[in-house]
Design an enzyme around this catalytic site. Sequence first.
Site, PDB file in Angstrom:
ATOM      1  N   SER A 146       0.829  -1.204   0.000  1.00  0.00           N
ATOM      2  CA  SER A 146       0.000   0.000   0.000  1.00  0.00           C
ATOM      3  C   SER A 146       0.865   1.256   0.000  1.00  0.00           C
ATOM      4  CB  SER A 146      -0.962  -0.030   1.195  1.00  0.00           C
ATOM      5  OG  SER A 146      -1.898   1.014   1.130  1.00  0.00           O
ATOM      6  N   ASP A 301      -0.861   1.099  -4.755  1.00  0.00           N
ATOM      7  CA  ASP A 301      -1.699   0.004  -5.227  1.00  0.00           C
ATOM      8  C   ASP A 301      -3.101   0.448  -5.617  1.00  0.00           C
ATOM      9  OD1 ASP A 301      -2.404   0.374  -2.468  1.00  0.00           O
ATOM     10  OD2 ASP A 301      -3.326  -1.604  -2.459  1.00  0.00           O
ATOM     11  N   ASP A 303      -5.673   2.034  -4.061  1.00  0.00           N
ATOM     12  CA  ASP A 303      -6.897   1.912  -3.265  1.00  0.00           C
ATOM     13  C   ASP A 303      -7.181   3.141  -2.402  1.00  0.00           C
ATOM     14  OD1 ASP A 303      -4.933   1.505  -1.344  1.00  0.00           O
ATOM     15  OD2 ASP A 303      -5.770  -0.355  -0.560  1.00  0.00           O
TER      16      ASP A 303
END
Length: 573
Positions: A146, A301, A303
Amino acid sequence: MRYRQLFDQWNNFSELETDWKENLQHLAKDEKRIEDAFYRDLEFGTGGMRGEIGAGTNRMNTYTVRKATTGLASYIKGAGAEAMERGVVIAYDSRRYSPEFAREAANTLASNGIKAYLYMEPRTTPQLSFTVRHLHAFMGIVITASHNPPEYNGYKVYGEDGAQLNIEDAEVVIEHVNDAGDALHIDQRNPDKQLIIQLDEKLDEAYLEALKTVQENEELASSSDLKVVFTPLHGASGKTVQRILNEVGYKHISYVEEQMEPDGDFPTVESPNPEEQSAFEYAIQYGERNHTDILIAVDPDGDRVGIAVKSDSKYELLTGNQTGAILIEYLLSQRKAKANIPANGRIFKTIVTSDLGRVIAEYYGVSSENVLTGFKFIGEKIKKYEETKEFEFLFGYEESYGYLIKDFARDKDAVQSVLAIVEAAAYYKQQGKTLLDVLAMLYERHGFYLEGLQSVTKKGVSGANAIKNLLEQVRTNRITEVAGINVTSQEDYLHSTRMFTDGRETEELFLPKSNVIKYFLADGSWVCVRPSGTEPKIKYYFGVLSGTEVESKEKLNSLKEDFSFKMNQYLVD
């Protein structure tokens, strides 16, 4: 000492891959780093695993990935031949060793007779979630850390619904991983290459078509003069965001060219975290040159998303709570105008997310529901209500910059969020308003909600023990006030209890167990303490409500100062 024995075992392993052998040589004269690399196995928890890249049992490397995937393969084989045939989708982001770890996972699955669908280039976490559902796969894996610093990587596991694996199934997977044996000596048979299916752009097209359904006003894009700067911060989302914004018709989008290509070293940012002002340094330069309305940054990533809005001569970074509130207002107001809000509509947020989203939803006749921190719990609720039809999912979010608008993905989706944010900004600009004007209107209507977060990093063995000790001490020594404001109730999510200070009987909480404590204060404020599930940190969350910005800021600062002082007394290595 066991960690020394393990170091010697790895160092003497004749087949150790070159990169990890060289890494051990760098560790050889640093006893503390050796201990940290070998004092435990890298924990495979309910969300997968995450850690520093390097040699060692407590590091992300080929061998720990192989062990994790061997455990996962054992779990899948236990589910039967159909599960093995349906297989696992594997995606990865731009981080160092992500392609290698993804291939290792695919080879390990194929060695165990399990089909593996492998993306050959970086793709976002939400696209992985979408692809699991689209291909009717049994599970998914994404290699990512992340927004963590460059030295980290990770491994997250998804269920057949496209959400992160629920706690019950995750605990079974954890047992299989723990039983997989010594990571160095797991038998890696020759994989059946026919079981590894390379995914191509057809899946990109399917995801893009699903993204287009996020739009509430499709005609806005072609007529909008909104100016936007976008950066993926060297992550996996750049091509996807550029394609979707182009295809729906936005014309005035600038892209931070220095940050568009995936690069796990993140060379132009101090931290690839859109929660931080420093991540917007290049975007601000672009924005100032082009007199841009909003700046948008997405983590590696894909998100999490952060935005900054032009205010006079500067750009103001919004918090995750503020962006969530604006999205809820825009989406529900548009649906209300079209008489398209279902009677059983519901939004979902985490226990540390602002109550402003809840009151906005109530304003439009929509209920809300709190879940534990972690988007997997929102995914669980979507699945539950999809089956029972009791509620219809309208929006899910968490304060840490993660939002989901349409449930064709079952994890937070920054690409969906970018499309919705741009549309909302374009809509309000046509009305002569900025997103800051919308936020001011929401505060005037509902009260000035303000939130805060403080994190304390405690690395290594001593740090983990210090964080554990803090939670134990807090449970033993009840907190009765914060900054002079009385505690009226306390929710302990580990023990599933809600305790009151006015003599009422303790109530049971019907949420999964989690090592988190939340305090509710007499003036409507709240404070929460929880250890991070992905980083060596203890986190303190704060929420206040007052009539003005000044009052809320003063109250927030008082709570932060006093609560942090109370906690830090226990946070001793």
